[in-house]
Motif scaffolding. Structure first.
Motif, PDB file in Angstrom:
ATOM      1  N   VAL A 257      -3.423  22.547  11.970  1.00 33.16           N
ATOM      2  CA  VAL A 257      -3.562  23.382  10.772  1.00 33.16           C
ATOM      3  C   VAL A 257      -4.631  22.826   9.836  1.00 33.16           C
ATOM      4  O   VAL A 257      -5.197  23.553   9.014  1.00 33.16           O
ATOM      5  N   TYR A 258      -4.962  21.545   9.972  1.00 33.57           N
ATOM      6  CA  TYR A 258      -5.980  20.911   9.131  1.00 33.57           C
ATOM      7  C   TYR A 258      -7.373  20.943   9.786  1.00 33.57           C
ATOM      8  O   TYR A 258      -8.313  20.359   9.228  1.00 33.57           O
ATOM      9  N   ALA A 259      -7.517  21.575  10.937  1.00 31.71           N
ATOM     10  CA  ALA A 259      -8.781  21.522  11.685  1.00 31.71           C
ATOM     11  C   ALA A 259      -9.963  21.908  10.800  1.00 31.71           C
ATOM     12  O   ALA A 259      -9.955  22.969  10.168  1.00 31.71           O
ATOM     13  N   PRO A 260     -11.026  21.057  10.751  1.00 30.72           N
ATOM     14  CA  PRO A 260     -12.161  21.304   9.839  1.00 30.72           C
ATOM     15  C   PRO A 260     -13.162  22.305  10.410  1.00 30.72           C
ATOM     16  O   PRO A 260     -14.312  21.975  10.698  1.00 30.72           O
ATOM     17  N   VAL A 261     -12.726  23.548  10.589  1.00 31.33           N
ATOM     18  CA  VAL A 261     -13.578  24.553  11.210  1.00 31.33           C
ATOM     19  C   VAL A 261     -14.607  25.088  10.218  1.00 31.33           C
ATOM     20  O   VAL A 261     -14.443  24.995   8.996  1.00 31.33           O
ATOM     21  N   HIS A 262     -15.664  25.671  10.770  1.00 27.09           N
ATOM     22  CA  HIS A 262     -16.718  26.282   9.957  1.00 27.09           C
ATOM     23  C   HIS A 262     -16.282  27.676   9.518  1.00 27.09           C
ATOM     24  O   HIS A 262     -15.772  28.457  10.311  1.00 27.09           O
ATOM     25  N   ALA A 263     -16.437  27.985   8.248  1.00 25.70           N
ATOM     26  CA  ALA A 263     -16.154  29.317   7.686  1.00 25.70           C
ATOM     27  C   ALA A 263     -14.769  29.811   8.086  1.00 25.70           C
ATOM     28  O   ALA A 263     -14.626  30.810   8.795  1.00 25.70           O
ATOM     29  N   PRO A 264     -13.702  29.143   7.653  1.00 22.17           N
ATOM     30  CA  PRO A 264     -12.355  29.589   8.039  1.00 22.17           C
ATOM     31  C   PRO A 264     -12.059  30.993   7.519  1.00 22.17           C
ATOM     32  O   PRO A 264     -12.243  31.292   6.343  1.00 22.17           O
ATOM     33  N   GLY A 265     -11.607  31.846   8.426  1.00 18.82           N
ATOM     34  CA  GLY A 265     -11.278  33.209   8.039  1.00 18.82           C
ATOM     35  C   GLY A 265      -9.827  33.557   8.249  1.00 18.82           C
ATOM     36  O   GLY A 265      -9.316  34.513   7.657  1.00 18.82           O
ATOM     37  N   LEU A 266      -9.117  32.782   9.095  1.00 16.49           N
ATOM     38  CA  LEU A 266      -7.713  33.083   9.392  1.00 16.49           C
ATOM     39  C   LEU A 266      -6.985  31.816   9.796  1.00 16.49           C
ATOM     40  O   LEU A 266      -7.490  31.024  10.598  1.00 16.49           O
ATOM     41  N   VAL A 267      -5.805  31.631   9.238  1.00 13.45           N
ATOM     42  CA  VAL A 267      -4.852  30.626   9.712  1.00 13.45           C
ATOM     43  C   VAL A 267      -3.581  31.380  10.066  1.00 13.45           C
ATOM     44  O   VAL A 267      -3.008  32.071   9.215  1.00 13.45           O
ATOM     45  N   ALA A 268      -3.151  31.295  11.322  1.00 17.93           N
ATOM     46  CA  ALA A 268      -1.959  31.992  11.782  1.00 17.93           C
ATOM     47  C   ALA A 268      -0.944  30.973  12.281  1.00 17.93           C
ATOM     48  O   ALA A 268      -1.293  30.040  13.018  1.00 17.93           O
ATOM     49  N   VAL A 269       0.309  31.141  11.876  1.00 15.42           N
ATOM     50  CA  VAL A 269       1.391  30.244  12.287  1.00 15.42           C
ATOM     51  C   VAL A 269       2.412  31.069  13.055  1.00 15.42           C
ATOM     52  O   VAL A 269       2.957  32.045  12.519  1.00 15.42           O
ATOM     53  N   TRP A 270       2.658  30.686  14.289  1.00 14.81           N
ATOM     54  CA  TRP A 270       3.624  31.390  15.114  1.00 14.81           C
ATOM     55  C   TRP A 270       4.977  30.682  15.079  1.00 14.81           C
ATOM     56  O   TRP A 270       5.065  29.480  15.255  1.00 14.81           O
ATOM     57  N   ASP A 271       6.045  31.438  14.797  1.00 14.34           N
ATOM     58  CA  ASP A 271       7.427  30.947  14.876  1.00 14.34           C
ATOM     59  C   ASP A 271       7.637  29.735  13.976  1.00 14.34           C
ATOM     60  O   ASP A 271       7.983  28.645  14.438  1.00 14.34           O
ATOM     61  N   ASP A 272       7.425  29.934  12.670  1.00 15.11           N
ATOM     62  CA  ASP A 272       7.492  28.795  11.744  1.00 15.11           C
ATOM     63  C   ASP A 272       8.885  28.207  11.620  1.00 15.11           C
ATOM     64  O   ASP A 272       9.055  27.139  11.024  1.00 15.11           O
ATOM     65  N   GLY A 273       9.912  28.859  12.179  1.00 10.23           N
ATOM     66  CA  GLY A 273      11.249  28.273  12.162  1.00 10.23           C
ATOM     67  C   GLY A 273      11.475  27.216  13.214  1.00 10.23           C
ATOM     68  O   GLY A 273      12.494  26.517  13.182  1.00 10.23           O
ATOM     69  N   ASP A 274      10.554  27.063  14.140  1.00  4.22           N
ATOM     70  CA  ASP A 274      10.704  26.050  15.184  1.00  4.22           C
ATOM     71  C   ASP A 274      10.592  24.661  14.567  1.00  4.22           C
ATOM     72  O   ASP A 274       9.634  24.359  13.855  1.00  4.22           O
TER      73      ASP A 274
END
Length: 660
Positions: A257-274
């Protein structure tokens, strides 16, 4: 007078008192390489040694009387700590009363010289090109959720209930969950606009599905994998690829989730209850919370997706912080609440209706049977008094590896030869539960000639073909069936709900819905022997309504996530001092919201502090100052007696369960 260059360095140290920037003079020999973000080594005079760190920023300072130590070395000229990554780590650590270096230690992989040289020598990759056919596919998938594509474009915070069915990838080679298709479409849509996407999943099974869903839609070089299962060189190479000034799609586990990507446009989290998305290491920041912080800092879109809805996300929806995106057409598996019929034994593990459904489904394909525990007989009891059978050496639970075998201890592994019950002196034991192996044995006798496949922690199976088979799997270890399962039988539900856990209802609903989503469209899903709100939520497929009801029940009791909770562990006097300081710093925290401290013979003192979200910054600051003060006090007390004193007070913010 010439200004001297000064490096502001964050030390890579677990000591909380060192969680700040230190100034070092830059000698002329490192003038060229000492750029912001690089790894450095610096002297630490109080410890009399050289430590690693990151050069966060470089400033020009007028020469004065302030003496400064010089940088010892620049380890690498690669700027691995970007300004946005440092800001995210700092913000997340402050929210959790922790250290930024502890977060960066989880995020930035260990340096691999060969991988670094290969990355430095390679030319900057070209921006990935998304084919029009892939863009059209992504738009078609996202159109099933009106407003989802527009929300991603505007950088909104969104929550969706993913489709609960299997889906095929573009080339038809494998089956994946429809949820993977949805997240892949969101990532392709983002990449087509020249922005990066970060997709966070709990484990390697989910990661493999996402990678399969993306494989035929975007260039292979555009997908970057980041997770702890990778070999160190591969993980470091993936991290360096994320640093390139071109967009990409990162697929990884919680630290990605901290990945230093270029021009972040989306962060998606699947099944956050896990629970795998909850970081066990200090400072214990959940991937969901880190994603919320990142969205606020970067202005990118944030997407929470799951078959269920956690109370944490539902609270954010209720306060308007996250927007709920409903599907244009709602569909769900066919759930049947199976109970024993008249004339059947109440102890029957598989009622006749579920048994008949399994027999009918086996004529056309595989059947999934979910059980609570692995092994043959996870629990043994005395055959006479029915008390749990315990090891005479460590009091651990005894279990049987197979029928007639000598019981073994689940803790110390000793064989319980000559065991006798300490209460009634009976030498006999009986099986009180059935694990995956015993269930497979029983079903194998009930369905002779049918393949039986066991999938659990010791027998990992990722996929099964479309031929008839009984697949007995523990919760969370269910393989994907080609084309979906022709029937799903959920056993041991009543036993699962008896667990002593505040969130056990949420967890059971998540386990059952994730298993039900593996069924082929129209195939029956039988939940055996369970009634009540959780069973109704599964049968009607209304996880958001169940989460709202749970929130309403917890709010008057001030239980998470209606409030935030911090846990303090350590010596009793240190815990008490921290509580007294907190009361002075944040007088709004009510005395009834401080639980403990409680002391035990086998663990340090523990106290829990409940506080409202609006008090979070001040509470975290107060607890952090107590940790630093206690560490300094311990170091002073140990001076001259120990080479390195450790802090004795430990704080964890956002504890999900009130467990004293």
């Amino acid at each position: 007078m010439t200004a001297r260059p000064v490096a502001r360095v964050l030390l890579d140290s677990p000591l909380p008192q060192l969680d700040r920037l230190f100034d070092y003079a830059i000698p002329s020999e490192w003038e060229r390489d000492a750029a912001p973000g690089v790894r450095v080594r610096v002297p630490l005079r109080t410890a009399g040694r050289v430590v690693d760190g990151y050069l966060v920023e470089r400033v020009e300072e007028e020469p004065g009387d302030r003496p400064l130590s010089e940088l010892d070395a620049v380890v690498s000229s690669v700027p691995v700590l970007t300004p946005s990554l440092y800001a995210l780590a700092r913000r997340a650590a402050d929210r959790a009363a922790g250290s930024a270096s502890d977060i960066l230690r989880l995020v930035i992989p260990k340096r691999m010289v060969r991988a670094e040289k290969a990355w430095s020598a390679a030319p900057t990759p070209e921006a990935p090109v998304v084919e029009p056919s892939s863009t059209a596919w992504a738009d078609r998938v996202l159109a099933a959720f009106p407003g989802l594509a527009a929300g991603i474009d505007e950088g909104a915070r969104l929550a969706v209930e993913a489709p609960a069915r299997p889906a095929g990838v573009a080339d038809g080679s494998v089956t994946v969950g429809a949820w993977a298709e949805l997240l892949a479409a969101a990532a392709v849509h983002t990449l087509a606009q020249g922005r990066s996407a970060v997709l966070i999943v709990p484990d390697h099974r989910d990661q493999a599905q996402l990678e399969a869903a993306l494989a035929a839609r975007v260039p292979e070089a555009a997908v970057v994998r980041l997770d702890a299962r990778q070999p160190s060189p591969a993980r470091y190479a993936g991290f360096l690829r994320a640093l390139d000034p071109v967009p990409c799609i990162v697929v990884g586990s919680r630290s990605a989730v901290y990945a230093p990507v270029h021009a972040p446009g989306l962060v998606a989290v699947w099944d956050d209850g896990d629970p795998l998305l909850s970081e066990p290491l200090t400072p214990g920041v959940h991937a969901r919370d880190a994603a919320l912080v990142r969205q606020e800092l970067d202005g990118c879109a944030l997407l929470f997706a799951g078959h269920t809805r956690t109370t944490d996300v539902e609270r954010l929806v209720a306060v308007g912080w996250v927007r709920d995106v409903a599907p244009a057409r709602r569909s769900s598996p066919r759930v049947v609440l199976s109970a024993t019929r008249e004339g059947e034994s109440r102890g029957a593990r598989v009622p006749s209706a579920a048994f008949a459904a399994a027999r009918e489904a086996l004529a056309s394909g595989p059947v999934l049977v979910q059980v609570a525990r692995p092994g043959y007989a996870p629990v043994l009891v005395c055959a006479e008094c029915r008390r749990p059978a315990r090891c005479a050496h460590c009091a651990g639970p005894l279990h049987a590896a197979r029928p007639g075998a000598v019981p073994e201890c689940g803790w110390c592994g000793r064989a319980a030869n000559g065991w006798a019950c300490p209460h009634c002196e009976s030498p006999r034991v009986r099986m009180a539960s059935s694990g995956s192996e015993r269930t497979a044995d029983e079903l194998g006798r009930a369905f002779p000639g049918v393949r039986v496949i066991i999938a659990d922690g010791e027998h990992q199976v990722l996929r099964v073909d479309a031929r008839p088979a009984l697949v007995v799997a523990t919760r969370g270890a269910e393989p994907i069936a080609e084309g979906g399962y022709r029937a799903v039988i959920l056993l041991d539900g009543e036993r699962m709900l008896l667990a002593d856990d505040l969130r056990i209802g949420e967890s059971c609903l998540r386990w059952w819905m994730n298993a039900a989503a593996l069924a082929a469209p129209g195939s029956p899903v039988h939940l055996v022997g369970v009634a009540g709100p959780v069973a109704r939520a599964l049968a009607t497929w209304t996880p958001a309504a169940y989460a709202r009801a749970e929130l309403a029940d917890r709010a008057p009791l001030r239980m998470p996530p209606a409030v935030r909770v911090a846990a303090l562990d350590g010596p009793a006097d240190a815990v008490r001092r921290s509580i007294e300081t907190l009361r002075d710093d944040v007088p709004e925290v009510d005395a009834d919201d401080i639980l403990g401290p409680v002391t035990g013979t086998d663990r340090p003192a523990r106290a829990l502090v409940r506080f409202d979200y609006g008090q979070g910054t001040r509470v975290a600051d107060s607890l952090r100052s107590s940790v630093v003060s206690d560490a300094l006090r311990a170091r002073k007390a140990a001076k001259g007696r120990a080479p390195g004193a450790r802090n004795t007070l430990r704080v964890r913010v956002d504890v999900p369960d009130l467990d004293l």
